[in-house]
Design an enzyme around this catalytic site. Sequence first.
Site, PDB file in Angstrom:
ATOM      1  N   PHE A  66      38.894  71.891  -5.840  1.00 53.29           N
ATOM      2  CA  PHE A  66      38.932  73.241  -6.398  1.00 53.29           C
ATOM      3  C   PHE A  66      40.213  73.974  -6.005  1.00 53.29           C
ATOM      4  O   PHE A  66      40.738  74.789  -6.770  1.00 53.29           O
ATOM      5  CB  PHE A  66      37.709  74.029  -5.925  1.00 53.29           C
ATOM      6  CG  PHE A  66      37.448  75.269  -6.723  1.00 53.29           C
ATOM      7  CD1 PHE A  66      36.837  75.205  -7.967  1.00 53.29           C
ATOM      8  CD2 PHE A  66      37.838  76.514  -6.243  1.00 53.29           C
ATOM      9  CE1 PHE A  66      36.617  76.354  -8.709  1.00 53.29           C
ATOM     10  CE2 PHE A  66      37.624  77.667  -6.975  1.00 53.29           C
ATOM     11  CZ  PHE A  66      37.003  77.588  -8.215  1.00 53.29           C
ATOM     12  N   THR A  95      26.030  66.376  -7.418  1.00 51.66           N
ATOM     13  CA  THR A  95      25.634  67.779  -7.558  1.00 51.66           C
ATOM     14  C   THR A  95      26.200  68.295  -8.872  1.00 51.66           C
ATOM     15  O   THR A  95      27.192  67.771  -9.365  1.00 51.66           O
ATOM     16  CB  THR A  95      26.203  68.627  -6.393  1.00 51.66           C
ATOM     17  OG1 THR A  95      26.381  69.956  -6.858  1.00 51.66           O
ATOM     18  CG2 THR A  95      27.516  68.104  -5.896  1.00 51.66           C
ATOM     19  N   HIS A  97      27.720  70.796  -9.186  1.00 52.09           N
ATOM     20  CA  HIS A  97      28.987  71.406  -8.813  1.00 52.09           C
ATOM     21  C   HIS A  97      30.177  70.701  -9.452  1.00 52.09           C
ATOM     22  O   HIS A  97      31.189  71.316  -9.735  1.00 52.09           O
ATOM     23  CB  HIS A  97      29.129  71.325  -7.287  1.00 52.09           C
ATOM     24  CG  HIS A  97      29.523  72.604  -6.667  1.00 52.09           C
ATOM     25  ND1 HIS A  97      28.649  73.653  -6.535  1.00 52.09           N
ATOM     26  CD2 HIS A  97      30.704  73.028  -6.155  1.00 52.09           C
ATOM     27  CE1 HIS A  97      29.266  74.654  -5.963  1.00 52.09           C
ATOM     28  NE2 HIS A  97      30.516  74.307  -5.726  1.00 52.09           N
TER      29      HIS A  97
HETATM   30  N1  RBF Z   1      35.606  68.839  -3.624  1.00 59.65           N
HETATM   31  C1  RBF Z   1      36.094  67.653  -4.060  1.00 59.65           C
HETATM   32  O1  RBF Z   1      37.314  67.447  -4.056  1.00 59.65           O
HETATM   33  N2  RBF Z   1      35.246  66.665  -4.522  1.00 59.65           N
HETATM   34  C2  RBF Z   1      33.901  66.838  -4.565  1.00 59.65           C
HETATM   35  O2  RBF Z   1      33.195  65.894  -4.986  1.00 59.65           O
HETATM   36  C3  RBF Z   1      33.364  68.078  -4.141  1.00 59.65           C
HETATM   37  N3  RBF Z   1      32.026  68.275  -4.205  1.00 59.65           N
HETATM   38  C4  RBF Z   1      31.541  69.486  -3.803  1.00 59.65           C
HETATM   39  C5  RBF Z   1      30.152  69.735  -3.881  1.00 59.65           C
HETATM   40  C6  RBF Z   1      29.640  70.947  -3.480  1.00 59.65           C
HETATM   41  C7  RBF Z   1      28.164  71.188  -3.573  1.00 59.65           C
HETATM   42  C8  RBF Z   1      30.507  71.973  -2.967  1.00 59.65           C
HETATM   43  C9  RBF Z   1      29.983  73.304  -2.522  1.00 59.65           C
HETATM   44  C10 RBF Z   1      31.867  71.734  -2.899  1.00 59.65           C
HETATM   45  C11 RBF Z   1      32.396  70.506  -3.292  1.00 59.65           C
HETATM   46  N4  RBF Z   1      33.764  70.262  -3.202  1.00 59.65           N
HETATM   47  C12 RBF Z   1      34.265  69.063  -3.646  1.00 59.65           C
HETATM   48  C13 RBF Z   1      34.680  71.213  -2.550  1.00 59.65           C
HETATM   49  C14 RBF Z   1      35.351  72.213  -3.496  1.00 59.65           C
HETATM   50  O3  RBF Z   1      36.399  71.557  -4.192  1.00 59.65           O
HETATM   51  C15 RBF Z   1      35.937  73.379  -2.648  1.00 59.65           C
HETATM   52  O4  RBF Z   1      36.794  72.873  -1.667  1.00 59.65           O
HETATM   53  C16 RBF Z   1      34.861  74.179  -1.964  1.00 59.65           C
HETATM   54  O5  RBF Z   1      33.875  74.579  -2.896  1.00 59.65           O
HETATM   55  C17 RBF Z   1      35.471  75.416  -1.311  1.00 59.65           C
HETATM   56  O6  RBF Z   1      34.487  76.029  -0.513  1.00 59.65           O
END
Ligand code: RBF
Length: 168
Positions: A66, A95, A97
Amino acid sequence: MSSADKNLSVFNTDGLPDISSKKFAILVAEWNSEVTERLFEGAYQTLIQYGSSPENIERGNVPGSFELTLGAQWFADRRDVDAVIALGVVIQGETKHNDYINHAVAQGITNVSLKTGKPVIFGVLTPNTMEQALDRAGGIHGNKGDEAAMTAIKMLGLYHQIALAQSR
Ligand code: RBF
């Protein structure tokens, strides 16, 4: 060829530009780092193989995919950076997400690229499983990091071609 069969490390290298004076930034997400480190290795080695040098490659880490968008903007806003490669892995299905993250990052990276006029490459894997991710991070389907680096090189080549045409 369907995308499932594509080897991400096999590409047409005709007419690649001279990148010896170009500066690349590689952003690496720390989530799923066992995969993103392999993507980084692939991207880094591909840049070196096609004419870059270690002093012209700068790495930055972000916590998760993100955050790739803002990190990419900070790098792309820098005058000395010619191209940004954003690397991450978002595993589908774990998820809901993943949908939000993937869409936000794809859109965000497109926006940064258009706003800055620089190649900002979407090197984010969105597989269903960790196994599929590893297959595309130096496994049987090649390395998405290689492909992302090659995309950056080719876009710099296209820019060079278009800029040259304008100056004629
Ligand atoms: N970041 C990734 O790069 N890959 C993921 O698969 C990933 N899965 C996530 C799942 C959940 C439930 C959450 C809350 C975050 C995830 N993130 C993942 C992190 C996201 O990119 C980011 O760093 C955070 O949401 C910031 O708090």
